[in-house]
Design a protein around this motif. Structure first.
Motif: not given
Length: 398
Positions: A372-391
């Motif tokens: 439920r807390q997706i690492v979106v940065s930095p790329p070398e530690s990421s576990s998923g993609e950013l959902i953008f925009p907030y809405a």
């Protein structure tokens, strides 16, 4: 008791009551687990370890007197720093005057002005802490399409927020994002609607927040219920890292992007950290402390690992020797390898940005494994993609 068997006494203050008590109590339990672990292995230099610990109640004015008492009356062998910029900063003048080796816990930019060579920071923000804490938020924003061009800065009127806001301004300029609104609010604020109303009037693309635990809850709830929908929101909030805050807010956190120092993702599973968290979580149940401990526990335990390794390597408690060793050594900790650089900060930053996604209800278990807390940065530690925009993150709720 023979002199050689007298306990090693480590003195410090910690916020066990007051606005930062949730994090302070979590750190206390991590410290106690470390003490039990090292005593089970024979202690430090063959001597058992005990703590002399005072509750600073989150009140910076109490801190200097507490450290004076620890050094002059209690005559502790070692002093360490408690949790947070607000209590580390007021300790520094006395620590410097007495020339003590001093490892602080999560203070941001505490040594920027003093440049005290015996201070070390157990916080993974690297040699430019102001920038590192907030850069991931702005870097992520600048990569999105359509690219955000404006930001509103909202922060608590407190010492801890000054450095992150400076860093946010620098990063906004670096990534070509214009600051169109800036406001501070008193820590006593309970109604945040006027604050967000004013931001909404600007139509800012980004909403950068720098808040404490209680006001983080108020701000998240206000943003979630407001008509205003920034493209990204979060940044430097103290609170969403805490399990009690997460469970209190539940789905209201979905879409928020915020910093973390550790997360239960494969790239952060350093030797010993899962075993530590297993022990902590067993002990935390029913005690009123953070049930998961992801934010405070690895760094609090690693803080004392650094102290212990320096003591064992130098064979004593000489402050100059301990500091000289710490400046030149790579420490093996539950936070991975730690090496200190300029001003006692970590030589390399390791700050994560996470986005809360798919939270449903208020049950604690959903936060245990990082889903439920997706690492979106930095790329070398990421576990998923950013959902953008907030809405969009709100429409993606499960």
């Amino acid at each position: 008791m023979a002199a050689e068997q007298a306990p090693v006494r480590i003195g410090y203050c910690l916020s066990l009551t007051g606005p930062l008590a949730d994090n302070g109590r979590s750190a206390r339990l991590a410290h106690e687990i470390w003490r039990e672990d090292i005593n089970a292995r024979g202690g430090l230099l063959g001597r058992p370890v005990e703590f002399v610990r005072y509750d600073d109640r989150g009140d910076a004015s109490l801190v200097p007197g507490m450290y004076e008492r620890l050094i002059d009356e209690d005559r502790v062998d070692l002093v360490i720093g408690g949790y947070g910029t607000n209590t580390l900063l007021p300790a520094m003048p006395l620590v410097r005057e007495r020339q003590r080796f001093f490892v602080g816990l999560m203070g941001l930019g505490v040594n920027n002005a003093l440049v005290y060579p015996k201070y070390f920071a157990m916080i993974p923000t690297g040699p430019d802490p102001n920038a590192a804490l907030t850069e991931g938020f702005f870097e992520l924003a600048a990569q999105q399409n359509p690219r955000p061009t404006t930001v509103a800065l909202v922060s608590a009127d407190a010492e801890f927020s000054r450095n992150p806001v400076l860093g946010a301004k620098d990063n906004a300029e670096k990534y070509g994002i214009k600051v169109v609104h800036e406001v501070t609010y008193p820590l006593s604020t309970e109604d945040f609607k006027p604050v967000i109303d004013a931001v909404a009037e600007t139509g800012s693309d980004l909403l950068f927040l720098c808040s404490y635990l209680d006001d983080s809850i108020g701000l998240v709830r206000t943003v979630r219920s407001h008509r205003y929908r920034p493209k990204m929101v979060g940044g430097a909030m103290i609170g969403p890292q805490n399990t009690a805050v997460r469970t209190a807010l539940g789905p209201s956190l979905n879409g928020f992007v915020n910093y973390e120092y550790w997360a239960p993702v494969p790239k952060m599973m350093f030797p010993g950290v899962q075993e530590l968290l297993n022990t902590y979580q067993e002990r935390a149940a029913g005690t009123g402390v953070d049930l998961l401990g992801h934010y405070m526990v690895p760094l609090a335990y690693a803080q004392l690992q650094v102290v212990a390794q320096a003591v064992e390597a130098t064979g004593g408690f000489d402050d100059e020797s301990l500091a000289a060793y710490a400046r030149e050594t790579t420490f093996r900790t539950v936070m991975g390898d730690v090496r200190f650089g300029v001003k006692g900060e970590w030589s390399q930053p390791r700050v994560l940005q996470v986005q809360f996604q798919g939270i449903s209800g208020h049950e604690v278990g959903q936060f245990r494994n990082g889903s439920r807390q997706i690492v979106v940065s930095p790329p070398e530690s990421s576990s998923g993609e950013l959902i953008f925009p907030y809405a969009e993150a709100l429409t993606a709720e499960q």
